[in-house]
Design an enzyme around this catalytic site. Structure first.
Site, mmCIF file in Angstrom:
data_model
loop_
_atom_site.group_PDB
_atom_site.id
_atom_site.type_symbol
_atom_site.label_atom_id
_atom_site.label_comp_id
_atom_site.label_asym_id
_atom_site.label_seq_id
_atom_site.Cartn_x
_atom_site.Cartn_y
_atom_site.Cartn_z
ATOM 1 N N CYS A 260 0.886 -1.177 0.000
ATOM 2 C CA CYS A 260 0.000 0.000 0.000
ATOM 3 C C CYS A 260 0.914 1.214 0.000
ATOM 4 O O CYS A 260 1.127 1.843 1.035
ATOM 5 C CB CYS A 260 -0.915 -0.005 1.216
ATOM 6 S SG CYS A 260 -1.935 -1.495 1.367
ATOM 7 N N ALA A 261 1.461 1.545 -1.148
ATOM 8 C CA ALA A 261 2.692 2.323 -1.198
ATOM 9 C C ALA A 261 2.523 3.841 -1.181
ATOM 10 O O ALA A 261 3.377 4.540 -0.650
ATOM 11 C CB ALA A 261 3.497 1.928 -2.429
ATOM 12 N N ALA A 262 1.490 4.373 -1.809
ATOM 13 C CA ALA A 262 1.396 5.835 -1.966
ATOM 14 C C ALA A 262 1.382 6.535 -0.603
ATOM 15 O O ALA A 262 0.805 6.017 0.351
ATOM 16 C CB ALA A 262 0.136 6.196 -2.751
ATOM 17 N N PRO A 263 2.053 7.687 -0.498
ATOM 18 C CA PRO A 263 2.722 8.448 -1.575
ATOM 19 C C PRO A 263 4.139 7.992 -1.900
ATOM 20 O O PRO A 263 4.814 8.636 -2.699
ATOM 21 C CB PRO A 263 2.735 9.865 -1.012
ATOM 22 C CG PRO A 263 2.835 9.675 0.464
ATOM 23 C CD PRO A 263 2.034 8.447 0.776
ATOM 24 N N LYS A 266 7.692 4.747 2.120
ATOM 25 C CA LYS A 266 8.209 3.438 2.539
ATOM 26 C C LYS A 266 8.961 2.766 1.392
ATOM 27 O O LYS A 266 10.006 2.151 1.600
ATOM 28 C CB LYS A 266 7.045 2.566 3.025
ATOM 29 C CG LYS A 266 6.296 3.138 4.212
ATOM 30 C CD LYS A 266 5.139 2.265 4.632
ATOM 31 C CE LYS A 266 4.084 2.110 3.561
ATOM 32 N NZ LYS A 266 3.426 3.390 3.195
ATOM 33 N N CYS A 380 -1.044 2.973 11.216
ATOM 34 C CA CYS A 380 -0.760 4.204 11.946
ATOM 35 C C CYS A 380 -1.937 4.536 12.854
ATOM 36 O O CYS A 380 -2.344 5.688 12.972
ATOM 37 C CB CYS A 380 -0.451 5.361 10.992
ATOM 38 S SG CYS A 380 -1.789 5.753 9.844
#
EC number: 2.1.1.176
Length: 445
Positions: A260-263, A266, A380
């Site tokens: 779940c990369a955006a933005p 990571k 988070c």
């Protein structure tokens, strides 16, 4: 009246009230369109975030100034009253008369000035009562909610989950301003080079021992506007997320995935830890976000990033077995309310479907991990249903995985939990509220 600091803040707050949205995106757009000078832009931002952070006590005090405290007020007028009340109650640099007068002028633009008298009367009443105003004392949920501007249902959740003492500490820390964490790009700059460059730009870099490359950035203004940022010398990323990346134990030449990369923060950190070798598959659901990841990787000179469009609730296709997979899943966000104050008002009841989604993402990510490889699950948020309960269910239903215990230097464990999991609090060394769990796929016999 148009395009001054108060009007800009009011319009941004009205947008949040009517359309929701992410606070930082809303105010950034409003500031760009208003083209304010730095001083007015600073005041607009202060008003915008201040009203979001103090919404509950502002409403409490304003209700006390209405002839009928239960009266329903037009939403646009209510936002205007909150904006003015914040200036009167919390900003010493703004004269009360100026706050009242500006609000009255703004009220004239709402429904042909029908509420001008109401706005004037309520705010003048607030000014008169100001010396005697106080919030309720005691430890009832109602009193705590008003003092810290956090809804009762969220405080109750934390008290049940972490105890009253820890919750009290959490509430106090969520009133503090968060620092800005960045990550130096080792491909482009040494610590000395970056420190000197930032100093010339009016910022101070305070490097951290762990993880290597992480630092606190001190200064006024947006880091994204700096030449050193545009040159790819660093990217902005909270410490908690950097620690989650570290738990994958990236080594040069490995194949990793950020599900779940955006933005893209990571993904960039993982690629830098790989020394820009191997590959980091970076997935997101939307074309625009995938494009942002690619642009960020190009800015940082990270050629090992492969950003792809993919719905992470569905199985992956045509990928080789991976050494490590990071599933930093969509969540309620209750750990980052210092940075996104609007999140605190999200009803706890609205988060019930999230664990199902999070578990699905984790399962599909797990299918990519090679025997002996690592799987990291993170959020988070501070909500056990999205954290420990998801991790526990995964181990129960996936015997091919086992716990992978870990320790993070300088991070304090505040609650009892298995050693392959960790709940980070703002006061425990992890910056934001965060949760992480690590698993290892068992070696094939």
């Amino acid at each position: 009246m148009k395009n001054n600091a108060r009007h800009t803040a009011y319009q941004a707050l009205l947008h949040m009230a009517e359309n929701e949205g992410y606070s930082h995106i809303v105010i950034d757009k409003a500031l760009r369109e208003a083209r304010l000078d730095s001083r007015d832009a600073g005041l607009a931002s202060t008003l915008f975030y201040g009203v979001l952070e103090k919404r509950l006590p502002l409403e409490y005090f304003l209700r006390g100034c209405l002839r009928d405290p239960k009266k329903k007020v037009d939403p646009a007028v209510w936002v205007l009253l909150q904006c003015a009340a914040y200036q009167i109650l919390y900003l010493d640099r703004v004269p009360d008369s100026a706050a009242v007068n500006e609000a009255v002028q703004e009220a004239k633009t709402i429904k042909k000035g029908a509420y001008t008298g109401l706005v004037n009367g309520v705010l003048r009443s607030l000014c008169r009562k100001k010396p005697e105003l106080s919030l309720p004392e005691g430890d009832s949920l109602w009193a705590l909610s008003l003092r810290y501007s956090i809804p009762e249902d969220l405080i109750a959740l934390w008290q049940r989950s972490y105890g009253r003492e820890l919750t009290g500490k959490l509430l106090a820390y969520f009133q503090l301003r968060p620092v800005v964490y960045v990550r130096r790009n080792p491909l482009r700059a040494t610590e000395e080079d970056l420190s000197q460059k930032l100093l010339e730009e009016g910022f101070v870099l305070r490097p951290l021992v762990n993880p290597v490359g992480a630092a606190i950035l001190d200064g006024e203004g947006s880091p994204a506007g700096l030449a050193s940022f545009q040159e790819g010398l660093f990217h902005v990323q909270d410490l908690s997320a950097q620690l989650a990346c570290q738990l994958l134990e990236p080594r040069p030449g490995q194949r990793l995935a950020d599900c779940c990369a955006a933005p893209g923060g990571k993904t960039f950190t993982l690629a830098e830890m790989l020394e820009n070798t191997g590959v980091v598959y970076s997935f997101d659901l939307y074309k625009g976000r995938v494009r942002l990841i690619r642009q960020g990787a190009e800015r940082l000179g990270l050629s090992c990033v492969e950003a792809q469009l993919h719905d992470v609730t569905l199985p992956y296709e045509n990928l080789p077995p991976l050494d490590g997979v990071l599933c930093d899943v969509p969540c309620s966000g209750y750990g980052v309310i210092r940075r996104k104050p609007e999140i605190r008002y999200k009803p706890v009841s609205s988060t019930r479907e999230l664990p199902k989604l999070q578990y699905t993402i984790l399962e599909h990510g797990a299918a990519l991990v090679r025997p002996g490889g690592l799987l990291v699950y993170s959020t988070c948020t501070l909500h056990p249903a999205e954290n420990g309960e998801v991790a526990e269910r995964f181990l129960q239903e996936h015997p091919e995985f086992e716990p992978a215990p870990f320790q993070l230097p300088e991070i304090q464990r505040c609650v009892e939990e298995p050693l392959h999991t960790l709940t980070l609090f703002p006061f425990s060394g992890g910056s934001d509220g965060f949760y992480v769990a690590r698993f290892r796929r068992k070696e094939e016999l």
